[in-house]
Write a protein that holds these residues in place. Structure first.
Motif, mmCIF file in Angstrom:
data_model
loop_
_atom_site.group_PDB
_atom_site.id
_atom_site.type_symbol
_atom_site.label_atom_id
_atom_site.label_comp_id
_atom_site.label_asym_id
_atom_site.label_seq_id
_atom_site.Cartn_x
_atom_site.Cartn_y
_atom_site.Cartn_z
ATOM 1 N N THR A 186 -2.688 -3.777 -8.488
ATOM 2 C CA THR A 186 -3.003 -4.096 -7.094
ATOM 3 C C THR A 186 -4.446 -4.534 -6.929
ATOM 4 O OG1 THR A 186 -3.488 -1.739 -6.666
ATOM 5 C CG2 THR A 186 -1.264 -2.522 -6.150
ATOM 6 N N PHE A 188 0.831 -1.215 0.000
ATOM 7 C CA PHE A 188 0.000 0.000 0.000
ATOM 8 C C PHE A 188 0.856 1.252 0.000
ATOM 9 C CE2 PHE A 188 -1.726 3.498 2.577
ATOM 10 C CZ PHE A 188 -2.723 3.932 1.704
ATOM 11 N N PHE A 216 -7.481 -1.969 -1.521
ATOM 12 C CA PHE A 216 -7.162 -1.187 -0.337
ATOM 13 C C PHE A 216 -8.338 -1.233 0.636
ATOM 14 C CE2 PHE A 216 -4.714 1.631 -3.520
ATOM 15 C CZ PHE A 216 -3.613 0.782 -3.472
ATOM 16 N N SER A 217 -8.028 -1.123 1.906
ATOM 17 C CA SER A 217 -9.082 -1.047 2.912
ATOM 18 C C SER A 217 -9.682 0.354 2.897
ATOM 19 C CB SER A 217 -8.511 -1.348 4.299
ATOM 20 O OG SER A 217 -7.588 -0.336 4.683
ATOM 21 N N SER A 245 2.218 1.848 -3.363
ATOM 22 C CA SER A 245 1.156 2.353 -4.234
ATOM 23 C C SER A 245 0.810 3.801 -3.889
ATOM 24 C CB SER A 245 -0.093 1.481 -4.110
ATOM 25 O OG SER A 245 0.138 0.190 -4.612
ATOM 26 N N GLU A 250 -7.283 2.865 4.203
ATOM 27 C CA GLU A 250 -6.207 3.144 3.246
ATOM 28 C C GLU A 250 -6.683 4.078 2.138
ATOM 29 O OE1 GLU A 250 -3.439 -0.884 3.625
ATOM 30 O OE2 GLU A 250 -5.159 -0.868 2.252
ATOM 31 N N TRP A 251 -7.925 3.882 1.683
ATOM 32 C CA TRP A 251 -8.476 4.801 0.685
ATOM 33 C C TRP A 251 -8.585 6.211 1.251
ATOM 34 C CZ3 TRP A 251 -8.550 4.218 -4.266
ATOM 35 C CH2 TRP A 251 -8.696 2.954 -4.848
#
Length: 254
Positions: free
Chosen positions: A196, A41, A200-201, A44, A204-205
């Motif tokens: 990916t 993450f 993302f959770s 990214s 995370e977003w």
């Protein structure tokens, strides 16, 4: 990564994206300094928040792009080398280069030395008539941009040196590097999100969105200041900064 850290990283991205100092290199060094663990993450994040800085360029230059179809054509042609090499080298860049701090440090160091030597040579060189950005040198500028796949090299720095060596004016090549960042950063972020799988959770977003906004706001100010700066100054100061930053990390941080 915390919310505060995402804000700090976004500001670093926005300020450094269009300067000849390597935004990716700064983000890698910043994550290490802030104690942020290198995860898929985080890697990214350092790629996709560049879109925030890109939106700032669209905000500032959309009218010029719409009114100049030749410029849009040259940007499209310059993007071709980046697209081809980026797709081929993506796994190597993501898995090795983005996690290698030493690659960043030595790229900053030798890139800074190169900028200083180039500016000294450029000052002493007999100046010819300024050239416009043609189809041929647009493609060559795209090739120079691909050097920035090495973190620490600097996308804008590579293009500026390439453009000046071809006789293009400093202001024109700097602005072209801004605009070529539009398809480049969209492609890099889009490719990374696809690879990916958007996995993302929600938290995370959220961090990604905060970093995006921070990059956008800081880039708006940085671009305007940088354009005024290049009208009266060369890039030796950036070269010195790169060398000092590299030496600090090499001898005092790592």
């Amino acid at each position: 990564m915390t919310i505060l850290q995402s804000i700090v990283l976004g500001i670093i991205e926005g300020v450094t994206e269009f300067l000849p100092v390597s935004s990716t290199g700064h983000l890698i060094l910043a994550t290490r300094t802030l104690g942020i663990e290198s995860t898929p993450f985080v890697e990214s994040f350092t790629i996709t928040i560049q879109v925030g800085a890109l939106i700032a360029i669209l905000f500032l230059f959309t009218k010029r792009l719409i009114q100049n179809w030749d410029l849009m054509k040259n940007i499209a042609l310059a993007f071709i080398p980046t697209a081809i090499i980026g797709i081929v080298l993506y796994p190597f860049i993501k898995e090795f280069l983005l996690s290698n701090t030493y690659v960043v440090i030595y790229s900053l160091l030798f890139g800074g030395i190169l900028i200083i030597l180039f500016e000294i040579w450029f000052k002493r060189r007999a100046q010819s008539e300024p050239k416009e950005i043609t189809t041929k040198n647009a493609i060559l500028l795209g090739v120079f941009q691909t050097l920035a796949f090495i973190p620490g090299v600097s996308r804008s720095g590579a293009m500026i040196i390439g453009g000046l060596s071809m006789g293009i004016t400093r202001k024109n090549v700097v602005e072209f590097s801004f605009l070529l960042g539009i398809p480049t950063l969209i492609a890099a972020s889009g490719l990374d999100l696809i690879k990916t799988g958007f996995t993302f959770s929600s938290s995370e977003w959220t961090l990604l969105g905060i970093g995006f906004v921070s990059a956008f706001v800081s880039a708006l100010f940085a671009v305007k200041i940088f354009i005024r700066f290049i009208e009266k100054h060369n890039f030796i100061g950036f070269g010195i900064y790169r060398i000092l930053l590299a030496l600090v990390f090499l001898f005092f941080v790592l």
